[in-house]
Design an enzyme around this catalytic site. Structure first.
Site, PDB file in Angstrom:
ATOM      1  N   ASP A 106       1.741 -26.522 -24.549  1.00  0.00           N
ATOM      2  CA  ASP A 106       3.095 -27.064 -24.395  1.00  0.00           C
ATOM      3  C   ASP A 106       4.198 -26.003 -24.404  1.00  0.00           C
ATOM      4  O   ASP A 106       4.068 -24.939 -24.992  1.00  0.00           O
ATOM      5  CB  ASP A 106       3.390 -28.150 -25.442  1.00  0.00           C
ATOM      6  CG  ASP A 106       3.105 -27.699 -26.887  1.00  0.00           C
ATOM      7  OD1 ASP A 106       2.257 -26.803 -27.076  1.00  0.00           O
ATOM      8  OD2 ASP A 106       3.734 -28.249 -27.800  1.00  0.00           O
ATOM      9  N   GLU A 173       1.298 -28.477 -29.563  1.00  0.00           N
ATOM     10  CA  GLU A 173       1.289 -27.633 -30.770  1.00  0.00           C
ATOM     11  C   GLU A 173       2.679 -27.616 -31.391  1.00  0.00           C
ATOM     12  O   GLU A 173       2.819 -27.585 -32.615  1.00  0.00           O
ATOM     13  CB  GLU A 173       0.848 -26.208 -30.417  1.00  0.00           C
ATOM     14  CG  GLU A 173       0.673 -25.292 -31.634  1.00  0.00           C
ATOM     15  CD  GLU A 173       1.964 -24.707 -32.160  1.00  0.00           C
ATOM     16  OE1 GLU A 173       2.081 -24.548 -33.388  1.00  0.00           O
ATOM     17  OE2 GLU A 173       2.865 -24.406 -31.362  1.00  0.00           O
TER      18      GLU A 173
HETATM   19 ZN   LIG Z   1       6.258 -22.376 -30.999  1.00  0.00          ZN
HETATM   20 ZN   LIG Z   2       3.398 -21.291 -30.303  1.00  0.00          ZN
END
Ligand SMILES: [Zn+2]
Ligand SMILES: [Zn+2]
Length: 449
Positions: A106, A173
């Site tokens: 991401d 994440e």
């Molecule tokens: Zn980050």
């Molecule tokens: Zn990261």
């Protein structure tokens, strides 16, 4: 993840010197570096494309699809849509251990200002409802590209290893939710469960190509806590008719400072930061509510519990001291899920680093202090602490020129998540691909040992 890693100037200088002398003989030459370097033009093309087309957390549809296709072409057995947008690519190659290698996919709601020719111009509307630019400001594009580079090497060298390779692309994440989403979607039940789990993250405080690691706790438990402090509002000129939530919340903020300083062991890391304090509308009105937003960091479960229990107790106690009735005591909410701390199994870590030292030379591999930033990679070990040994390490990304300038006292280094973070992607990817493939080869020797 948002993290700051610091190394002393002397250590930096030593590493820079080592990199400047990189034409010196390799500490270990098994041909991996030369093979990765042959792939670099094509990998850099992939990197620039990923960088120009970032996607927000749990929206990584295109990213996942294109990398899944590449893994299929390499001969992996690929499953998409694991934990919403996650990808699992499995290659069974004889008897031996199972090694999981993870990259996160991401990007962030950041308007890119690097000025790179392939800078992102993508916009999106995240959950906040406000349209924003999107940027790979945390370097996850370098992680994905190195992950592909490592996969290519391991496929080319199937005769050199024996075991099962589980390569995963993790979503979200940055929300701290993607690893858990994959686990809850059966990552360890539907696919071979790893004996070892590996990942790296680029680092904005190290020169490009340096490897940093922290045995034991490397990154922190991250909790977001909301405290709604209730009061009894009224006219600012007649405080005796009110219960002022600003004064009460202020007392709570000050008392919270004693949690780490007076209740937690001095030898145990912890952070309680009140990042937001909002209340009131006008000079002469005492409001009936104040809202606090906290980030709470710790390493152990015990320290986490002590801090969270303490926050609830202090909020309640200060409200009672202020004379608030039982039905108007503060409401304390701990966000779920939280990001658990990341633990690098010390022996496993030292073993992998011994391989890196042989491969990259002592000067490029350095133990660095742990940080209180967060990273949900810790979830994979946490899902089976007795069965999975895990390690996340850093790869420095600061470009040489920028590094030299800062050494000379000119300018400063942007952090991860900065709109100006433009790592030396070539160094990060080449180092990452060689490190991940090299570690996997070491963990799954062809002898099956
Ligand atoms: Zn980050
Ligand atoms: Zn990261």
């Amino acid at each position: 993840m948002g993290k700051q890693v610091r190394v002393t100037k002397a250590a930096f200088a030593a590493v820079t010197g080592a990199l400047l002398c990189s034409t010196a003989a390799l500490a270990q030459d098994d041909g991996l570096r030369a093979a990765v370097s042959e792939d670099m033009p094509e990998l850099m093309e992939l990197y620039r494309d990923l960088h120009a087309n970032p996607e927000l957390s749990f929206e990584e549809h295109e990213t996942a699809a294109r990398l899944a296709a590449r893994m299929r072409a390499l001969g992996f057995d690929v499953t998409e849509g694991v934990g919403r947008t996650g990808v699992v690519a499995v290659m069974e190659n004889g008897a031996g251990p199972t090694v999981l290698i993870r990259a996160d996919m991401d990007a962030l709601p950041v308007v890119e200002q690097t000025g790179l020719p392939f800078a992102s111009t993508v916009t999106a509307t995240p959950a906040t409802g406000v349209e924003t630019g999107v940027m790979h400001a945390c370097g996850h594009d370098t992680h994905m590209t190195a992950w592909i580079g490592a996969a290519q090497q391991l496929v080319d060298r199937k005769d050199d290893w024996s075991g099962t390779l589980v390569m995963i692309l993790q979503p979200a994440e940055e929300l701290g939710e993607g690893a858990l989403a994959m686990l809850e979607d059966g990552l360890f039940e539907r696919f071979p469960k790893p004996d070892y789990a590996l990942a790296f993250h680029d680092a904005a405080q190290f020169p490009a190509g340096m490897i940093g690691y922290s045995p034991g706790y490397a990154l922190a438990n991250v909790d977001s806590v909301d405290v709604t402090v209730r009061g009894i509002g009224g006219h600012g000129a007649y405080p005796q008719t009110t219960k002022d939530p600003v004064v009460l919340a202020s007392a709570i903020v000050m008392k919270l400072q004693t949690l780490v300083s007076r209740e937690l062991s001095p030898l145990e890391p912890g952070v309680v930061t009140v990042g937001s304090f909002r209340a009131g509308s006008k000079h002469n009105i005492i409001s009936d509510e104040a809202k606090l937003q906290l980030t709470v960091r710790s390493y152990t479960d015990e320290a986490r519990k002590l801090l969270l229990d303490g926050i609830a107790r202090i909020a309640r106690g200060e409200a009672i001291a202020a004379g608030m009735p039982e039905d108007k005591l503060p409401v304390v909410t701990v966000a779920e899920p939280y990001t658990p701390s990341t633990f690098n199994d010390p022996e496993f870590t030292e073993g992998v680093m011994a391989g890196f030292r042989q491969r990259f030379g002592d000067d490029r591999v350095m133990q660095v202090p742990s940080v209180m930033g967060g990273e949900d990679f810790g979830q994979f070990r946490r899902a089976d602490p007795d069965g999975v040994e895990s390690l996340i390490f850093w790869i420095g990304g600061v470009p040489e020129e920028q590094w030299q300038a800062v050494q000379a006292g000119e300018g400063s280094l942007p952090s991860l998540h900065s709109p100006f973070w433009a790592p030396d992607a070539e160094a990060v990817i080449a180092t990452g691909a060689e490190a991940l493939a090299g570690a996997a080869l070491r963990l799954m020797p062809a002898s099956g040992g």
